[in-house]
Write an enzyme that holds these catalytic residues in place. Sequence first.
Site, PDB file in Angstrom:
ATOM      1  N   LEU A   1      91.741  51.958 -24.402  1.00 37.78           N
ATOM      2  CA  LEU A   1      90.637  52.603 -25.107  1.00 37.78           C
ATOM      3  C   LEU A   1      89.400  51.705 -25.128  1.00 37.78           C
ATOM      4  CD1 LEU A   1      90.484  54.881 -27.973  1.00 37.78           C
ATOM      5  CD2 LEU A   1      89.524  52.654 -28.481  1.00 37.78           C
TER       6      LEU A   1
ATOM      7  N   ASN B   1      87.775  51.450 -21.692  1.00 37.78           N
ATOM      8  CA  ASN B   1      87.033  52.646 -21.297  1.00 37.78           C
ATOM      9  C   ASN B   1      85.796  52.897 -22.148  1.00 37.78           C
ATOM     10  OD1 ASN B   1      88.470  53.974 -19.025  1.00 37.78           O
ATOM     11  ND2 ASN B   1      90.174  53.747 -20.430  1.00 37.78           N
ATOM     12  N   GLU B   2      85.856  52.577 -23.422  1.00 38.69           N
ATOM     13  CA  GLU B   2      84.723  52.842 -24.316  1.00 38.69           C
ATOM     14  C   GLU B   2      83.615  51.803 -24.203  1.00 38.69           C
ATOM     15  OE1 GLU B   2      84.017  55.440 -26.458  1.00 38.69           O
ATOM     16  OE2 GLU B   2      85.699  56.407 -25.456  1.00 38.69           O
ATOM     17  N   SER B   3      83.977  50.533 -23.979  1.00 33.50           N
ATOM     18  CA  SER B   3      82.948  49.486 -24.030  1.00 33.50           C
ATOM     19  C   SER B   3      83.054  48.435 -22.932  1.00 33.50           C
ATOM     20  CB  SER B   3      83.026  48.762 -25.372  1.00 33.50           C
ATOM     21  OG  SER B   3      84.217  47.992 -25.446  1.00 33.50           O
TER      22      SER B   3
ATOM     23  N   ASN C   1      79.054  53.425 -29.145  1.00 31.62           N
ATOM     24  CA  ASN C   1      79.290  54.760 -28.616  1.00 31.62           C
ATOM     25  C   ASN C   1      79.004  55.753 -29.726  1.00 31.62           C
ATOM     26  OD1 ASN C   1      80.244  57.200 -27.684  1.00 31.62           O
ATOM     27  ND2 ASN C   1      81.985  56.298 -26.633  1.00 31.62           N
TER      28      ASN C   1
END
Length: 49
Positions: free
Chosen positions: A31, A34-36, A44
Site C-alpha cells: 500500500l 503504491n500510494e507514495s 494523497n
Amino acid sequence: SKMKKCEFAKIAKEQHMDGYHGVSLADWVCLVNNESDFNTKAINRNKGI
C-alpha cells in the site's frame, strides 16, 4: 524524503502494524509503495474516492 522498503517494514513491525485491522505487513508495504513510493512528504487527497 524517501524511506527504503526494509526501513519502512522494520518500523511498521516495531509499531505492531502486522495484522493491524487484519492487514498484513506485506500488504502495508504494498500500500505504501503504491500510494507514495515511500516518499514521507507525499499527500494523497483521494479525490472523491
